[in-house]
Design a protein around this motif. Structure first.
Motif, PDB file in Angstrom:
ATOM      1  N   LYS A 136      63.834   9.551  32.235  1.00  0.00           N
ATOM      2  CA  LYS A 136      64.180  10.570  33.230  1.00  0.00           C
ATOM      3  C   LYS A 136      63.129  11.669  33.247  1.00  0.00           C
ATOM      4  CE  LYS A 136      67.867  13.585  34.756  1.00  0.00           C
ATOM      5  NZ  LYS A 136      67.635  13.154  36.129  1.00  0.00           N
ATOM      6  N   GLY A 175      63.910  13.198  41.964  1.00  0.00           N
ATOM      7  CA  GLY A 175      63.550  14.194  40.954  1.00  0.00           C
ATOM      8  C   GLY A 175      64.748  15.044  40.630  1.00  0.00           C
ATOM      9  N   ARG A 176      65.152  15.063  39.366  1.00  0.00           N
ATOM     10  CA  ARG A 176      66.342  15.816  39.011  1.00  0.00           C
ATOM     11  C   ARG A 176      66.080  16.682  37.798  1.00  0.00           C
ATOM     12  NH1 ARG A 176      68.361  11.382  41.754  1.00  0.00           N
ATOM     13  NH2 ARG A 176      70.307  11.683  42.823  1.00  0.00           N
ATOM     14  N   ASN A 183      57.606  15.564  40.525  1.00  0.00           N
ATOM     15  CA  ASN A 183      57.376  16.977  40.771  1.00  0.00           C
ATOM     16  C   ASN A 183      55.901  17.318  40.790  1.00  0.00           C
ATOM     17  OD1 ASN A 183      60.017  18.624  40.944  1.00  0.00           O
ATOM     18  ND2 ASN A 183      60.403  17.112  39.356  1.00  0.00           N
ATOM     19  N   ASP A 206      60.863  12.569  36.518  1.00  0.00           N
ATOM     20  CA  ASP A 206      60.883  13.914  37.083  1.00  0.00           C
ATOM     21  C   ASP A 206      59.498  14.542  37.054  1.00  0.00           C
ATOM     22  OD1 ASP A 206      63.549  13.527  37.405  1.00  0.00           O
ATOM     23  OD2 ASP A 206      64.189  14.906  35.843  1.00  0.00           O
ATOM     24  N   GLY A 240      62.169  19.250  36.544  1.00  0.00           N
ATOM     25  CA  GLY A 240      62.650  19.019  37.904  1.00  0.00           C
ATOM     26  C   GLY A 240      62.681  20.290  38.701  1.00  0.00           C
TER      27      GLY A 240
END
Length: 309
Positions: free
Chosen positions: A61, A257-258, A69, A65, A278
């Motif tokens: 993750k 993107g988190r 970004n 991200d 993120g």
């Protein structure tokens, strides 16, 4: 003079340690199919601890991200300069999928647990309302290099076995699991779908950060999926409206993107723990479509949730 040097040295160590994050790295094995036992997928997950706060997040993750970004930042910079060309990418970047498209923060002393996701570019979270009722056994074995004691608990529709060590006096563990008199060094469910093994401990000087935004949607565990769906439905309606106003251009892009893994002080629920990498600036949907073409998020869908109920 020696006493002054000693005092300075002690203060320096205190400041240095306060600014650092301790990262516990777990090798995490997941069975992606909830019905059939197929080849286990392995990814690393992180439990970052700083002071009395912790953050659980996956490595895949963070990588996803970070790449997304970075690309969006390039687009934003090009727009600022008046350059309408999109950043050139060296081929298509492949990003491994993650089974943990969220992060979990904890207030360790108070045993408060917060779960965070993003829906339609907006943060949404809830506080876990089910206390873990551990049954600690007298069984002691060496697990992942530590003397560990066995404990069991039923949570989320699964029966879990944890091995914790008092050698690391932190009442925490991966995902939402905590509350034992020591750090969880091994955790697995009875179905053989999830397994967490502590493999390494490192120090991180500069953790990545993403503040929890003022407009973050607070939900409850029972209402979470409904509130998340409502945010996505509203976003889809707005996107269709924008598409109509712009001559029917293709406006669809599922923002990937988190969150990520860092920490920051603050008075927000869950206190001080933040996701990282993120950003939350709103690129135009057209820009998002262009950016998505440069990334591959692996194959297959997540079919086997860690919580069955």
């Amino acid at each position: 003079m020696k006493q002054k040097v000693l005092i300075f040295f002690v203060l320096f160590l205190m400041v240095a340690s306060y600014g650092q994050t301790t990262r516990y790295i777990y090798e995490t094995s997941v069975n992606p199919d909830s019905i059939n036992l197929v080849s286990m997928k392995i990814e690393k997950t992180f439990l970052d601890i700083k002071g009395n706060r912790s953050l659980f997040v996956s490595e895949n993750k963070l990588k996803k991200d970070s790449l997304l970004n970075s690309f969006r930042s390039e687009i934003k910079e090009n727009n600022r300069k008046g350059d309408k060309d999109f950043p050139k990418q060296e081929g298509k970047r492949h990003i491994e999928p993650t089974f943990f498209e969220y992060f979990v923060s904890k207030n360790i002393p108070e045993q408060k647990v917060y779960y965070y996701e993003k829906a339609a570019g907006k943060q949404i979270y809830y506080q876990e309302d089910r206390p873990l009722k551990w049954e600690i056994t007298q069984t002691v074995e060496k697990q992942n290099g530590y003397p560990a004691q066995k404990a069991v608990v039923n949570f989320g529709g699964r029966s879990w076995t944890a091995w914790f060590t008092k050698d690391i006096a932190i009442s925490d563990g991966p995902y939402k699991f905590s509350g034992l008199p020591g750090l969880i060094v091994k955790l697995e469910d009875d179905k053989g779908d999830f397994k967490f093994d502590l493999v390494k401990k490192i120090q991180i000087k500069d953790a990545f950060e993403e503040p929890i935004h003022a407009d973050a949607k607070q939900s409850t565990r029972t209402n979470f999926h409904g509130d998340k769906a409502a945010l996505e439905l509203e976003s889809n309606k707005n996107r269709k409206s924008m598409a109509g106003n712009n001559g029917g251009e293709n406006m669809g892009f599922n923002r990937e993107g988190r969150h990520g893994g860092g920490m920051r002080g603050g008075g927000h629920p869950g206190g001080g723990m933040r996701g990282g990498m993120g950003g939350n600036h709103q690129d135009s949907p057209v820009q998002q479509n262009q950016g998505a073409e440069h990334f591959s998020f692996g194959s297959g869908s997540i079919q086997n949730p860690i919580e069955l109920k």
